[in-house]
Design a protein around this motif. Sequence first.
Motif, PDB file in Angstrom:
ATOM      1  N   VAL A  26      -8.680   2.822 -10.617  1.00  0.00           N
ATOM      2  CA  VAL A  26      -7.476   2.198 -11.172  1.00  0.00           C
ATOM      3  C   VAL A  26      -6.627   1.588 -10.070  1.00  0.00           C
ATOM      4  CG1 VAL A  26      -5.294   2.679 -12.352  1.00  0.00           C
ATOM      5  CG2 VAL A  26      -7.431   3.636 -13.229  1.00  0.00           C
ATOM      6  N   GLU A  27      -6.444   2.313  -8.973  1.00  0.00           N
ATOM      7  CA  GLU A  27      -5.637   1.779  -7.873  1.00  0.00           C
ATOM      8  C   GLU A  27      -6.294   0.551  -7.258  1.00  0.00           C
ATOM      9  OE1 GLU A  27      -2.795   2.656  -7.516  1.00  0.00           O
ATOM     10  OE2 GLU A  27      -2.475   4.794  -7.753  1.00  0.00           O
ATOM     11  N   PHE A 145      -6.433   6.989  -1.470  1.00  0.00           N
ATOM     12  CA  PHE A 145      -6.362   5.534  -1.563  1.00  0.00           C
ATOM     13  C   PHE A 145      -5.165   5.005  -0.779  1.00  0.00           C
ATOM     14  CE2 PHE A 145      -4.948   1.584  -3.515  1.00  0.00           C
ATOM     15  CZ  PHE A 145      -6.116   0.859  -3.574  1.00  0.00           C
ATOM     16  N   ALA A 146      -4.013   5.666  -0.906  1.00  0.00           N
ATOM     17  CA  ALA A 146      -2.823   5.198  -0.196  1.00  0.00           C
ATOM     18  C   ALA A 146      -2.979   5.347   1.317  1.00  0.00           C
ATOM     19  CB  ALA A 146      -1.593   5.968  -0.676  1.00  0.00           C
ATOM     20  N   LEU A 147      -3.624   6.416   1.762  1.00  0.00           N
ATOM     21  CA  LEU A 147      -3.784   6.636   3.198  1.00  0.00           C
ATOM     22  C   LEU A 147      -4.790   5.680   3.831  1.00  0.00           C
ATOM     23  CD1 LEU A 147      -3.768  10.554   3.381  1.00  0.00           C
ATOM     24  CD2 LEU A 147      -1.948   8.975   4.075  1.00  0.00           C
ATOM     25  N   THR A 148      -5.697   5.146   3.044  1.00  0.00           N
ATOM     26  CA  THR A 148      -6.705   4.224   3.591  1.00  0.00           C
ATOM     27  C   THR A 148      -6.243   2.775   3.609  1.00  0.00           C
ATOM     28  OG1 THR A 148      -7.708   4.108   1.387  1.00  0.00           O
ATOM     29  CG2 THR A 148      -8.634   5.710   2.936  1.00  0.00           C
ATOM     30  N   THR A 150      -4.112  -0.506   4.916  1.00  0.00           N
ATOM     31  CA  THR A 150      -3.691  -0.964   6.244  1.00  0.00           C
ATOM     32  C   THR A 150      -2.241  -0.594   6.514  1.00  0.00           C
ATOM     33  OG1 THR A 150      -5.227  -2.837   6.015  1.00  0.00           O
ATOM     34  CG2 THR A 150      -3.558  -2.958   7.766  1.00  0.00           C
ATOM     35  N   VAL A 151      -1.390  -0.788   5.519  1.00  0.00           N
ATOM     36  CA  VAL A 151       0.007  -0.346   5.583  1.00  0.00           C
ATOM     37  C   VAL A 151       0.193   0.656   4.453  1.00  0.00           C
ATOM     38  CG1 VAL A 151       2.424  -1.038   5.566  1.00  0.00           C
ATOM     39  CG2 VAL A 151       0.687  -2.584   6.528  1.00  0.00           C
ATOM     40  N   PRO A 152       0.071   1.935   4.746  1.00  0.00           N
ATOM     41  CA  PRO A 152       0.155   2.935   3.672  1.00  0.00           C
ATOM     42  C   PRO A 152       1.527   2.925   2.999  1.00  0.00           C
ATOM     43  CG  PRO A 152      -0.766   3.882   5.676  1.00  0.00           C
ATOM     44  CD  PRO A 152      -0.207   2.542   6.042  1.00  0.00           C
ATOM     45  N   PRO A 153       1.583   2.813   1.691  1.00  0.00           N
ATOM     46  CA  PRO A 153       2.880   2.900   0.998  1.00  0.00           C
ATOM     47  C   PRO A 153       3.409   4.332   1.047  1.00  0.00           C
ATOM     48  CG  PRO A 153       1.092   2.766  -0.589  1.00  0.00           C
ATOM     49  CD  PRO A 153       0.471   2.592   0.758  1.00  0.00           C
ATOM     50  N   GLU A 154       4.659   4.476   1.456  1.00  0.00           N
ATOM     51  CA  GLU A 154       5.206   5.818   1.680  1.00  0.00           C
ATOM     52  C   GLU A 154       5.465   6.560   0.372  1.00  0.00           C
ATOM     53  OE1 GLU A 154       8.980   7.918   3.972  1.00  0.00           O
ATOM     54  OE2 GLU A 154       8.568   5.781   4.202  1.00  0.00           O
ATOM     55  N   GLU A 155       6.001   5.864  -0.634  1.00  0.00           N
ATOM     56  CA  GLU A 155       6.373   6.552  -1.873  1.00  0.00           C
ATOM     57  C   GLU A 155       5.179   7.158  -2.597  1.00  0.00           C
ATOM     58  OE1 GLU A 155       8.654   5.557  -6.109  1.00  0.00           O
ATOM     59  OE2 GLU A 155       8.771   4.178  -4.406  1.00  0.00           O
ATOM     60  N   PRO A 156       4.080   6.404  -2.797  1.00  0.00           N
ATOM     61  CA  PRO A 156       2.934   7.024  -3.487  1.00  0.00           C
ATOM     62  C   PRO A 156       2.367   8.220  -2.740  1.00  0.00           C
ATOM     63  CG  PRO A 156       2.737   4.639  -3.500  1.00  0.00           C
ATOM     64  CD  PRO A 156       3.859   4.973  -2.581  1.00  0.00           C
TER      65      PRO A 156
END
Length: 199
Positions: A26-27, A145-148, A150-156
Amino acid sequence: MNLASRTRPGLLVGLGVIGGVLAWCVETWLVTSGRAVVAPPLTMPLTLVVLAGLLLWLAWPIRAYTRRLWRERRDAESRRRASGLERDRSPHSGVRQEHGASGPEREIKGKRVDPQYAFRVLAFARAASLASSLLAGVALGVLVFALTRTVPPEEPIWHAVLSLVGAVVLLVVGLVAESWCRIPPGGEEPSASQDAVAA
């Protein structure tokens, strides 16, 4: 859902893997579509922790009851072993030993838990463990998914971490509550509902 058997670890792991794969897909679809990454809401871990506390509160009377049954079962087995040793040592006093042991063999009476209530708590515990394993997989999939990126989104990331912790708490509480619903073989009079509770 067979409540007469314990929850299999493989089932919990499988649900976690399914949740993680679905979350990742989904992401990925959202990112490729130019949309924002979806993060679990902050109310999710709070709700999971509240459900864990509610399940503990509901299962606590069953814990006290089943612990008493297991303790009585262990005491009865110890008395039988002790009486057997005494009969082996004194073969001519077997009648007197058995007559004297009949008193302790009486069960300790106490408040009995309603089998229907225990059955409902067991179903709640089983559903909590299954659902929390699926949600833990979803939270872990979002986190990975968020950690992989290039710019990890902080909130998720933080939302996924909190949701993962809440799901693990509910999973552990569900498994513990399920174990509290087990009674020793022959610990109580059999009934259809109790046979399902005595996993």
